[in-house]
Enzyme design. Structure first.
Site, PDB file in Angstrom:
ATOM      1  N   ALA A   4     -11.874  -1.489  -4.915  1.00 62.68           N
ATOM      2  CA  ALA A   4     -12.578  -0.692  -3.911  1.00 62.68           C
ATOM      3  C   ALA A   4     -12.629   0.794  -4.268  1.00 62.68           C
ATOM      4  CB  ALA A   4     -11.922  -0.889  -2.543  1.00 62.68           C
ATOM      5  N   ILE A  36      -7.107  -6.295   0.799  1.00 54.48           N
ATOM      6  CA  ILE A  36      -6.180  -7.130   1.558  1.00 54.48           C
ATOM      7  C   ILE A  36      -4.804  -6.473   1.530  1.00 54.48           C
ATOM      8  CG2 ILE A  36      -5.094  -9.398   1.746  1.00 54.48           C
ATOM      9  CD1 ILE A  36      -7.589 -10.574   0.393  1.00 54.48           C
ATOM     10  N   GLU A  39       2.307  -5.818   0.189  1.00 58.99           N
ATOM     11  CA  GLU A  39       3.654  -5.462   0.640  1.00 58.99           C
ATOM     12  C   GLU A  39       3.964  -3.982   0.499  1.00 58.99           C
ATOM     13  OE1 GLU A  39       6.336  -7.954  -1.521  1.00 58.99           O
ATOM     14  OE2 GLU A  39       5.435  -9.797  -0.754  1.00 58.99           O
ATOM     15  N   HIS A  42       0.127   0.852  -0.872  1.00 59.35           N
ATOM     16  CA  HIS A  42      -1.095   0.921  -1.674  1.00 59.35           C
ATOM     17  C   HIS A  42      -2.341   0.562  -0.850  1.00 59.35           C
ATOM     18  CE1 HIS A  42      -3.340   0.987  -5.397  1.00 59.35           C
ATOM     19  NE2 HIS A  42      -3.803  -0.237  -5.161  1.00 59.35           N
TER      20      HIS A  42
END
Length: 117
Positions: A4, A36, A39, A42
């Site tokens: 992205a 998406i 964990e 980022h």
């Protein structure tokens, strides 16, 4: 694009290339992608900076429909992407077309004002 974050530079490159006589010129762009949550932090960086980059190009006058999804998981992504459900890609394309039409109307209005003065 690989991610992205590369979408805004790719749009900027396409727009710049359109200034050359042999390159295609585009009236608008549709940014499609999916970020998406993972964990780490980022996710926030990628989603924020991608949206900021698209917005920055839009403020420079480019017509861009932003269809970059930011989701928790793959199921959410499919629910937002499917035509029968969220159709976010179709919405981004329609937004781009609306911006193109608005830009043309504004230019025609400004051109006609200049002719009557």
């Amino acid at each position: 694009m690989p991610g992205a974050l590369e979408i805004p530079p790719a749009i900027a490159l396409a727009e710049e290339a359109g200034r050359y006589p042999t390159a295609p010129r585009y009236d608008g762009y549709v940014a499609l992608g999916c970020v998406i949550r993972g964990e780490t932090y980022h996710f926030e960086i990628v989603s924020d900076q991608s949206a900021a980059g698209v917005m920055q190009l839009g403020l420079k006058g480019l017509c861009i429909g932003n269809g970059v999804l930011t989701v928790e998981d793959e199921a959410q992504a499919w629910a937002r992407a499917r035509i029968s459900e969220g159709d976010k890609g179709g919405g981004a394309a329609r937004a781009c077309l609306d911006l193109i039409a608005l830009k043309k109307r504004l230019r025609l209005g400004l051109a006609s004002e200049g002719q009557t003065a």
